[in-house]
Scaffold this active site. Structure first.
Site, short mmCIF file in Angstrom:
data_model
loop_
_atom_site.label_atom_id
_atom_site.label_comp_id
_atom_site.label_asym_id
_atom_site.label_seq_id
_atom_site.Cartn_x
_atom_site.Cartn_y
_atom_site.Cartn_z
N CYS A 60 0.87 -1.17 0.00
CA CYS A 60 0.00 0.00 0.00
C CYS A 60 0.90 1.21 0.00
CB CYS A 60 -0.92 -0.01 1.22
SG CYS A 60 -1.97 1.46 1.33
N GLU A 64 -3.50 1.49 -6.08
CA GLU A 64 -2.55 0.46 -6.49
C GLU A 64 -2.29 0.62 -7.98
OE1 GLU A 64 0.18 -1.12 -5.83
OE2 GLU A 64 -0.90 -1.71 -4.01
#
Length: 210
Positions: free
Chosen positions: A2, A106
């Site tokens: 992340c 992402e």
């Protein structure tokens, strides 16, 4: 992993307003309050979080990323599967936190290019990611509490984008993550149960021009 997430502090959501009000009162006369970031959150920025104080939830300002010794880079993630084995993270295991978010970003590799995606649990305005934090010293001797976000295997819907995702805690697991104070063996069993890929439906949005 992340590498960025999203939290809009200006949005009229009661849960966010409550956290921000508590932080504003606590840091009313502190310059760190002006550093709190809203919108797309990057590593090394200061953000709202929830920590455990006397077995109660308390809003706090934390900085994202543990600085590496003599380097400018920071450690921003920790693999949930190995936090009890890695000395750095096992030493932080009593300092657990909740990181509020409205989504995370992402990137999917496509040859030499990368496509950015905004991802969140469907029908969920605010969720909490599992984190660990510790007091660190920055350049100039400044002491701050810094955190990492735990990651796990990706949910089925996002496996085609990336091989990891942040640990998003179910509502019933949030207090277990914050407050549970048991033996190492019991913690291992607890973490296996609650630090898992998100099981609900995900909302995935392709981000243009990024």
């Amino acid at each position: 992993m992340c590498g960025r997430y999203f939290l809009n502090l200006d949005e009229n959501i009661e849960e966010i307003k409550k956290i921000l009000d508590e932080i504003s009162q606590k840091y009313e006369k502190s310059p760190i309050l002006q550093k709190v970031k809203s919108g797309e959150i990057f590593p090394t920025e200061f953000v709202p979080s929830i920590v455990s104080k006397d077995f109660q939830r308390e809003a706090e300002i934390l900085r994202w990323g543990l600085p590496l010794q003599n380097k400018k880079e920071v450690i921003i993630n920790a693999r949930a599967e190995t936090i009890l084995e890695k000395p750095l993270f096992s030493s932080m295991i009593s300092n657990r936190c909740l990181i509020p978010a409205q989504g995370f970003f992402e990137w999917k590799k496509n040859g030499s290019k990368k496509q950015k995606f905004f991802i969140k649990p469907k029908d969920c305005n605010v969720f909490y990611m599992a984190g660990l934090y510790k007091r660190v010293e920055l350049e100039g001797g400044i002491l701050v509490d810094s955190f990492v976000i735990l990651t796990t295997e990706p949910a089925e819907e996002i496996k085609h984008i990336h091989s990891r995702m942040p640990v998003i805690l179910k509502k019933e697991y949030e207090d277990l993550w914050l407050f549970e104070n048991v033996s190492q063996r019991a913690l291992r069993d607890l973490f296996l149960r609650i630090l898992k890929p998100w099981e609900g439906e995900m909302e995935i949005i392709e981000v243009k021009n990024n």
